[in-house]
Design an enzyme around this catalytic site. Structure first.
Site, PDB file in Angstrom:
ATOM      1  N   ASP A  96      35.348 170.620  55.626  1.00 24.62           N
ATOM      2  CA  ASP A  96      34.591 169.831  56.164  1.00 24.62           C
ATOM      3  C   ASP A  96      32.878 170.458  55.205  1.00 24.62           C
ATOM      4  O   ASP A  96      31.813 169.452  55.486  1.00 24.62           O
ATOM      5  CB  ASP A  96      34.511 169.836  57.097  1.00 24.62           C
ATOM      6  CG  ASP A  96      35.605 168.450  57.674  1.00 24.62           C
ATOM      7  OD1 ASP A  96      36.072 168.556  56.540  1.00 24.62           O
ATOM      8  OD2 ASP A  96      36.205 168.721  57.908  1.00 24.62           O
ATOM      9  N   MET A 117      37.512 162.839  52.700  1.00 31.69           N
ATOM     10  CA  MET A 117      37.836 163.655  54.041  1.00 31.69           C
ATOM     11  C   MET A 117      36.289 163.960  54.534  1.00 31.69           C
ATOM     12  O   MET A 117      35.144 164.187  54.194  1.00 31.69           O
ATOM     13  CB  MET A 117      38.644 164.587  54.143  1.00 31.69           C
ATOM     14  CG  MET A 117      40.745 164.516  53.921  1.00 31.69           C
ATOM     15  SD  MET A 117      41.490 166.081  54.409  1.00 31.69           S
ATOM     16  CE  MET A 117      42.552 164.783  54.393  1.00 31.69           C
TER      17      MET A 117
HETATM   18  O1  F6P Z   1      39.309 169.538  58.914  1.00 31.83           O
HETATM   19  C1  F6P Z   1      39.367 169.696  57.990  1.00 31.83           C
HETATM   20  C2  F6P Z   1      40.286 168.434  57.910  1.00 31.83           C
HETATM   21  O2  F6P Z   1      41.426 167.733  56.703  1.00 31.83           O
HETATM   22  C3  F6P Z   1      39.337 166.228  58.024  1.00 31.83           C
HETATM   23  O3  F6P Z   1      38.459 166.408  56.409  1.00 31.83           O
HETATM   24  C4  F6P Z   1      40.179 165.567  58.122  1.00 31.83           C
HETATM   25  O4  F6P Z   1      39.937 164.511  59.093  1.00 31.83           O
HETATM   26  C5  F6P Z   1      41.542 166.550  59.044  1.00 31.83           C
HETATM   27  O5  F6P Z   1      40.918 167.777  58.641  1.00 31.83           O
HETATM   28  C6  F6P Z   1      42.959 165.752  58.905  1.00 31.83           C
HETATM   29  O6  F6P Z   1      43.479 166.593  59.465  1.00 31.83           O
HETATM   30  P1  F6P Z   1      45.508 166.504  59.511  1.00 31.83           P
HETATM   31  O7  F6P Z   1      45.811 167.932  58.590  1.00 31.83           O
HETATM   32  O8  F6P Z   1      45.576 167.032  60.487  1.00 31.83           O
HETATM   33  O9  F6P Z   1      45.542 166.133  59.097  1.00 31.83           O
END
Ligand code: F6P
Length: 372
Positions: free
Chosen positions: A144, A186
């Site tokens: 991010d 994301m």
């Molecule tokens: O923080 C990294 C990230 O990939 C974000 O961009 C996204 O919203 C989140 O993690 C997704 O999380 P998870 O892997 O728990 O679905």
């Protein structure tokens, strides 16, 4: 001479480059006579669980790791030493603070220092543990790029590359079918992945959380891209984007210990809003999801991750704890953890990159023009 022990762990969502950091730490430590490296499995869980899950990390174990995505140590973005999930008698879950117990266990395991590789949530845990006297150094990771004290986090450039290549592919199918393509990426509250890939991929519209959008502005731009029914349009939308006066799209997670709202779905919402606003062209939506976190890191991320690994180990050797390593071009520096977690790094709507994007004709769906 008694060996000193540094324990390495990876926390939060995985991202390309984690293994390159681990390799950097181990290789730098191996140049010292008095340090050995161990790895803790799945963030701090390896210490908090019984039996303990820790592994020895030597040069052999990290050979060639700079090219490998994911993390050989495993990771989690649930729970942690300050909020360990415990099931209650009625079947519901609560959390308990196990940080003191964990610090005692680390002493028992002969751990002299800890390197915690993780994003903002993980570095808040690092800070909490540092305040309790643990010798800890943080390494910032996340696709991010939302940590404010470092110019870049590793993993980000790889995600941008993946998104850019996806736009390149969507362009040919969009043009063939005269379609509007929405690509959702994301980034949580930060629009960095969307903005960078929109510029690199030549998108027409870029929707980011920092600039709430006006659907009519987006519609206007789409119509400019068509000559009657011929044309196409590429929209990149960040998962945390929202309409002016509206809210982000996401769902509460039912996973035990997961403390975030799971963002996602703005792409389909935007498609529905555009149809309701009268856009007659075909609209398709692609959600890249976890593809953005997979695979091998690009060269930039391998280099940055290696720099962070070497520097984090050097902070341990120096005994300079309570710090997070950071990239401040052209240097790698150490910043106090308090400063490192103070603010998020968000896109400045009046900043240079948005300015460049506007100069390229990219529409942000903004209802008021920004100052130049
Ligand atoms: O923080 C990294 C990230 O990939 C974000 O961009 C996204 O919203 C989140 O993690 C997704 O999380 P998870 O892997 O728990 O679905």
């Amino acid at each position: 001479m008694a060996l000193k022990r540094v324990m390495v762990l990876t926390g939060g969502g995985d991202c390309p480059g984690l293994n390159a950091v681990i390799r950097g730490i181990v290789k730098r430590a191996s140049q010292e006579k008095d340090w050995e490296v161990i790895g803790c499995i799945e963030s701090f869980n390896g210490v908090l669980r019984e039996p303990t899950e820790i592994v020895e990390l030597n040069e052999k174990a990290v050979e060639g790791l700079q090219i490998q995505g994911g993390t050989i140590l495993g990771t989690t973005n649930k729970g942690g030493p300050f909020a360990w999930p415990v099931r209650q008698q009625d079947g519901t879950w609560t959390t308990v603070d196990r940080s003191d117990e964990m610090i005692r266990k680390l002493q028992y395991l002969g751990v002299d220092a800890v390197i915690n590789i993780g994003g903002d949530g993980s570095q808040r845990i690092s800070l909490g543990l540092a305040q309790k006297g643990l010798n800890i150094v943080g390494v910032p990771k996340t696709i991010d790029n939302d940590l404010s004290s470092t110019d870049y986090t590793f993993g980000f450039q790889t995600a941008v590359q993946i998104c850019t290549e996806a736009i390149d592919k969507l362009v040919t199918t969009a043009a063939s079918h005269n379609r509007v393509f929405i690509m959702e990426v994301m980034g949580r509250d930060a629009g960095w992945i969307a903005l960078h890939s929109a510029i690199a991929g030549g998108a027409d519209i870029c929707i980011i959380p920092e600039i709430p959008y006006d659907i009519n502005k987006i519609k206007e731009k789409i119509e400019q891209r068509y000559n009657k029914r011929h044309g196409y349009c590429i929209i990149v939308v960040a998962e945390g984007a929202k309409p002016k006066g509206g809210t982000t799209v996401g769902t509460e997670s039912s996973e035990v210990g997961y403390q975030h709202i799971r963002l996602g779905g703005i792409g389909h919402q935007l498609a529905a809003e555009l149809k309701a606003a009268g856009v007659e062209h075909d609209i398709r939506c692609t959600i890249l999801g976890h593809l953005q976190r997979g695979g091998t890191p690009v060269a930039f991320d391998r280099i940055l991750a290696s720099q962070f690994g070497v520097r984090a180990m050097e902070e341990v050797i120096r005994g300079n704890y309570g710090q997070m390593v950071a990239y401040r071009h052209p240097d790698i520096v150490a910043v106090p953890l308090e400063e490192a977690v103070r603010a998020q790094n968000l896109v400045d709507p009046n900043g240079s990159l948005v300015h460049t994007a506007k100069g390229l004709g990219i529409e942000f769906g903004q209802d008021t023009p920004v100052s130049k």
